[in-house]
Design an enzyme around this catalytic site. Structure first.
Site: not given
Length: 119
Positions: A79, A95
């Site tokens: 992301h 992440c």
């Protein structure tokens, strides 16, 4: 399985090297682009293994920046970020963070089903 047929149609693959903090995009096995990324901190490391992109969200909000590319491991994805100074560091909750301009570019190129190899 439907997912297998989607996966097999992608000519793209992504490899993320957590040590060098580099995401490499391949097309038909040839590296075509490299991006600096942030990865998980020691207490919340980025999981290693072979995964796939299962969803894509434009402007997911909050700390996820301009795009979300969800992986088939619950709660993890590639992301953007609202903290660009974090790129190049081991700082996330697991992440893979990218500059917003980079994750937008990547998101436009790779389809759902793209393999992601995290080493």
């Amino acid at each position: 399985m439907i997912f297998d047929s989607i996966r097999s149609k992608s000519s793209y693959t992504i490899r993320i090297n957590t040590s060098s903090r580099i995401l490499t995009l391949y097309k038909s096995g040839i590296p075509i682009k490299k991006y600096g990324v942030a990865v998980g901190k020691p207490s919340t490391p980025t999981p290693k293994g072979k995964f796939y992109i299962i969803n894509k969200i434009i402007n997911p909000g909050g700390p996820f920046g301009a795009r979300w590319l969800g992986l088939n491991i619950r709660g993890y994805g590639i992301h953007g970020t609202n903290n660009p100074s974090s790129i190049g560091k081991s700082i996330s909750n697991g992440c893979i963070r990218m500059f917003n301009r980079d994750v937008i570019e990547l998101s436009k190129m790779v389809p759902i089903g793209t393999p992601v190899d995290i080493i």
